[in-house]
Design an enzyme around this catalytic site. Structure first.
Site, short mmCIF file in Angstrom:
data_model
loop_
_atom_site.label_atom_id
_atom_site.label_comp_id
_atom_site.label_asym_id
_atom_site.label_seq_id
_atom_site.Cartn_x
_atom_site.Cartn_y
_atom_site.Cartn_z
N ALA A 1 26.90 50.94 50.60
CA ALA A 1 27.29 51.09 49.20
C ALA A 1 28.78 50.92 48.97
O ALA A 1 29.24 50.85 47.84
CB ALA A 1 26.82 52.44 48.68
N ASN B 1 36.76 46.18 57.25
CA ASN B 1 37.31 46.63 55.97
C ASN B 1 38.16 45.56 55.30
O ASN B 1 38.43 45.63 54.11
CB ASN B 1 38.17 47.88 56.17
CG ASN B 1 37.33 49.06 56.61
OD1 ASN B 1 36.33 49.40 55.99
ND2 ASN B 1 37.69 49.65 57.74
N ARG C 1 39.31 46.11 49.96
CA ARG C 1 40.37 45.45 50.74
C ARG C 1 39.98 44.04 51.22
O ARG C 1 40.76 43.38 51.90
CB ARG C 1 40.77 46.33 51.94
CG ARG C 1 41.68 47.46 51.52
CD ARG C 1 41.93 48.40 52.68
NE ARG C 1 40.76 49.22 52.97
CZ ARG C 1 40.58 49.87 54.14
NH1 ARG C 1 41.47 49.76 55.09
NH2 ARG C 1 39.51 50.60 54.32
N SER D 1 28.12 -9.57 60.25
CA SER D 1 29.09 -8.62 59.67
C SER D 1 29.24 -8.83 58.17
O SER D 1 29.07 -9.93 57.66
CB SER D 1 30.45 -8.83 60.34
OG SER D 1 30.36 -8.48 61.70
N ARG E 1 26.52 -17.37 51.00
CA ARG E 1 27.97 -17.23 51.16
C ARG E 1 28.61 -18.36 50.36
O ARG E 1 28.12 -19.49 50.38
CB ARG E 1 28.28 -17.41 52.65
CG ARG E 1 29.70 -17.20 53.05
CD ARG E 1 29.93 -17.74 54.43
NE ARG E 1 29.31 -16.96 55.51
CZ ARG E 1 29.23 -17.38 56.77
NH1 ARG E 1 29.67 -18.58 57.11
NH2 ARG E 1 28.68 -16.64 57.69
C1 UD1 Z 1 33.24 57.34 58.40
C2 UD1 Z 1 33.00 58.70 59.07
C3 UD1 Z 1 34.00 58.87 60.20
C4 UD1 Z 1 33.91 57.73 61.18
C5 UD1 Z 1 34.05 56.38 60.46
C6 UD1 Z 1 33.73 55.27 61.40
C7 UD1 Z 1 32.17 60.20 57.34
C8 UD1 Z 1 32.52 61.30 56.43
N1 UD1 Z 1 33.17 59.73 58.09
O1 UD1 Z 1 34.54 57.38 57.83
O2 UD1 Z 1 33.78 60.10 60.88
O3 UD1 Z 1 34.89 57.86 62.19
O4 UD1 Z 1 33.12 56.30 59.35
O5 UD1 Z 1 34.06 54.06 60.81
O6 UD1 Z 1 31.02 59.80 57.41
N2 UD1 Z 1 29.31 54.51 52.39
C9 UD1 Z 1 28.36 54.57 51.39
N3 UD1 Z 1 28.53 55.45 50.37
C10 UD1 Z 1 29.58 56.30 50.30
C11 UD1 Z 1 30.56 56.24 51.32
C12 UD1 Z 1 30.40 55.34 52.35
O7 UD1 Z 1 27.38 53.82 51.42
O8 UD1 Z 1 29.63 57.08 49.34
C13 UD1 Z 1 29.12 53.56 53.49
C14 UD1 Z 1 30.20 52.49 53.50
O9 UD1 Z 1 29.73 51.32 52.82
C15 UD1 Z 1 30.35 52.21 54.99
C16 UD1 Z 1 29.99 53.54 55.64
O10 UD1 Z 1 29.26 54.27 54.68
O11 UD1 Z 1 29.44 51.24 55.45
C17 UD1 Z 1 31.22 54.32 56.07
O12 UD1 Z 1 32.04 54.53 54.97
P1 UD1 Z 1 33.62 54.56 55.06
O13 UD1 Z 1 34.20 54.97 53.78
O14 UD1 Z 1 34.10 53.31 55.70
O15 UD1 Z 1 33.78 55.75 56.13
P2 UD1 Z 1 35.08 56.40 56.66
O16 UD1 Z 1 35.69 57.24 55.59
O17 UD1 Z 1 35.91 55.37 57.26
#
Ligand code: UD1
Ligand code: CA
Length: 454
Positions: A11, A225, A16, A403, A438
Site C-alpha cells: 500500500a 524506495n 521517492r 540489386s 529499366r
Molecule cells: C518496516 C519495519 C521495520 C523493518 C523495515 C524493513 C514496521 C513498523 N517496520 O519499516 O522494522 O526494518 O520495514 O524494510 O513494520 N506498508 C503498507 N501500509 C502501511 C505502511 C507500510 O502497505 O500503512 C507497506 C509498504 O508498502 C512496504 C512495507 O509495508 O511494502 C514496509 O513499509 P515501510 O514504510 O517501507 O516500512 P519501514 O518503516 O521502512
C-alpha cells in the site's frame, strides 16, 4: 501441515520514486516487482494470496490480473500492523500467514522455506545483520539469545541503535492469534503508526516463541524506495541470472554485461557476447552464438546459428545454421528456414525465407513468401503497402533478384526467374526467364559540366 496464506503489503505510495507508476509496478528483470513477489508466494504453495493495496492503487489491480489473488484496500497508511489488519477478513482462522512486502522482489524460495520450517510453534522472523543498520527496526534478544522484541529505528534508545541485527519485515504468524494481537496494537510511538513489529513482544508475552532465520544474502531482503535501489537490485538479479547461465554451461563474455528480462532457455555450447538484452521467451539452440549488443525478444533460434553484433530480433523464428547481421532486423512474423543469410541493414517483416536463401545487404522484405536458394541483391524492396492495404510478394525457389529491384506487390516471381538490377516489377516474372524493366541508357555527347557562377 496447516494451510499457508501469504499477505503481500503493497500500500506504500513510493513517493521517492518520483513516478506516476505505483512503486510495486516498477519492473525488475522486465516484470513488475509485485508480480515477482506473487510468483514467489505461489512457489511456496500458498493456499491464499492477499495483496494489501493503497489509495490510488487501482492501477496496481488493473495491471496484476491474476485470478488467484485477493485484494484488501488500506485506504489510509496507518502502518504495517494496520495494513495486515486490512487483510484479516480474507484469512482463515487457522493455519499460518507469511507476510511479504511488494517492494522486496528478490527473496529466494529457499530462504522463505527455511523461515516456514522454523515456524514450528506458528511463528518465525526473517532477520539480517548489517554493517549499517540505521533506518531499520532492530532485533532485541534476551540473555538466552531469544528474540523478545523489535524496536523501530526512530524509537531506539542509544544502546538499541548500536544493534546490527535488523528486521527484514518478513515473518510467519499463527492465524489463530492474529486478530487478538492486531487489535492490541497501539500507535503511541515516534511515527504514530500501528507497527506490525509490535506483535513480537505480544507473542513473547503470550508464550509464543519467535525463532529467527537470517537471510543468506542481504539483497534477498532489500527493498526498493528509490530509483537507485531499483537499479541496484536490477543488477543483482541480472548477476544471479548470469551466474545461473554460466553454471549451466553458457559462455558469457562478461556476466556483468547481459540483461535477461524474461526467460532464456538454451542448449549446449551457446556463447553470448557483451551488451545483449533478452526479453520475453528466448530459446537458443546448441552452438548458437550471439554477438555484442544484440536485442532478442520472443525468438527461437535453432542450433548452429550465428547472430553478428547489433542485430535486433523480435517475435521471429530462426532455423539452423543461419547467419544473421551485423545490423540485421527481424521484425514480428519473420520465419527463417535453415542456412539462411540475412546481412547488414536488412529488415524482414512477416515473411518466410526458404532454406539456403540469402538477403545480404540493405533490403526490405515484408509480407513475402520467399522460396529456397533465392538470392536477393542489395537494396531491393518489396513495396508491400499502398498507404491503405498491404499486399503479398511471392518469390519462388532459385529466383535471382538483381540489386535495386522494387517488387510492387501483389506480385509473383516464378521459379528460377532472374530480375535485372534496377527493375520496378509490377507483373509476374515468368519462370527461368530474365525480366528487366529499366530505362534505356542514354549517352549525351558534348556534355559539359556546369561552371561555378561568378
Ligand atoms: C518496516 C519495519 C521495520 C523493518 C523495515 C524493513 C514496521 C513498523 N517496520 O519499516 O522494522 O526494518 O520495514 O524494510 O513494520 N506498508 C503498507 N501500509 C502501511 C505502511 C507500510 O502497505 O500503512 C507497506 C509498504 O508498502 C512496504 C512495507 O509495508 O511494502 C514496509 O513499509 P515501510 O514504510 O517501507 O516500512 P519501514 O518503516 O521502512
Ligand atoms: Ca514507515
Amino acid at each position: 501441515m496447516d494451510s499457508l496464506s501469504v499477505v503481500i503489503l503493497a500500500a506504500g505510495k513510493g513517493k521517492r520514486m518520483y513516478s506516476a507508476l505505483p512503486k510495486v509496478l516498477h519492473p525488475i528483470g522486465g516484470q513488475p516487482m509485485l508480480a515477482r513477489v506473487i510468483t514467489t508466494a505461489r512457489q511456496l504453495h500458498a493456499a491464499k494470496i492477499v495483496v494489501v493495496y493503497g489509495h490510488g492503487g487501482e492501477a496496481v489491480r488493473e495491471t496484476i490480473q491474476e485470478q488467484d489473488i485477493e485484494w484488501a484496500l488500506q485506504a489510509e497508511q496507518l502502518g504495517t500492523g494496520h495494513a495486515l489488519k486490512m487483510a484479516l477478513p480474507h484469512l482463515p482462522k487457522v493455519g499460518r500467514t507469511l507476510v511479504l512486502y511488494g517492494d522486496v522482489p528478490l527473496t529466494t524460495i529457499a530462504t522463505l522455506q527455511q523461515l516456514l520450517d522454523a515456524a514450528e510453534g506458528g511463528m518465525s522472523l526473517l532477520t539480517d545483520v548489517l554493517a549499517d543498520a540505521s533506518g531499520y527496526g532492530r532485533i532485541v534478544r534476551d540473555a538466552a539469545g531469544q528474540i523478545i522484541a523489535i524496536v523501530e529505528d526512530k524509537d531506539c534508545s542509544a544502546e538499541q541503535k548500536a544493534l546490527r541485527e535488523i528486521n527484514t519485515g518478513m515473518l510467519v504468524l499463527p492465524n489463530a492469534r492474529l486478530e487478538g494481537w492486531l487489535n492490541a496494537l497501539q500507535n503511541s510511538n515516534a511515527q504514530g503508526e500501528y507497527y506490525l513489529t509490535d506483535v513480537i513482544a505480544l507473542a513473547v508475552s503470550d508464550g509464543v516463541a519467535v525463532p529467527g532465520v537470517t537471510v543468506a544474502a542481504s539483497w534477498e531482503a532489500a527493498g526498493v524506495n528509490n530509483k537507485l535501489q531499483l537499479a541496484e537490485l536490477e543488477r543483482q538479479l541480472q548477476l544471479n541470472q548470469a551466474r545461473a547461465l554460466l553454471g549451466a554451461g553458457v559462455t558469457l563474455a562478461d556476466p556483468a554485461r547481459i540483461d535477461i528480462r524474461g526467460e532464456l532457455t538454451h542448449g549446449q555450447d551457446v556463447a553470448i557476447d557483451v551488451g545483449c538484452i533478452f526479453e520475453g521467451q528466448v530459446m537458443l539452440g546448441d552452438g548458437v552464438k550471439v554477438g555484442a549488443y544484440c536485442v532478442l525478444k520472443n525468438v527461437k533460434v535453432a542450433a548452429g546459428t550465428q547472430i553478428a553484433p547489433y542485430s535486433h530480433l523480435e517475435d521471429a523464428i530462426v532455423g539452423e545454421a543461419c547467419r544473421i547481421g551485423p545490423y540485421a532486423r527481424l521484425r514480428p512474423g519473420a520465419r527463417l528456414a535453415a542456412h539462411v543469410h540475412i546481412g547488414n541493414f536488412v529488415e524482414i517483416k512477416k515473411s518466410s525465407i526458404g532454406e539456403g536463401s540469402k538477403v545480404n545487404h540493405l533490403t526490405y522484405i515484408g509480407d513475402a513468401e520467399v522460396g529456397r536458394k533465392v538470392n536477393v541483391g542489395a537494396g531491393s524492396v518489396t513495396c508491400n503497402y499502398d498507404g491503405v492495404n498491404k499486399f503479398k510478394t511471392v518469390i519462388r525457389d532459385n529466383v535471382f533478384v538483381g540489386s535495386g529491384t522494387l517488387m510492387v506487390a501483389p506480385v509473383t516471381l516464378e521459379q528460377g526467374a532472374t530480375i535485372g538490377a534496377g527493375t520496378v516489377l509490377t507483373k509476374t516474372a515468368p519462370a527461368e526467364q530474365l525480366t528487366i524493366g529499366r530505362a534505356k541508357q542514354l549517352v549525351v555527347s558534348g556534355w559539359q559540366r556546369p561552371q561555378k557562377l561568378k
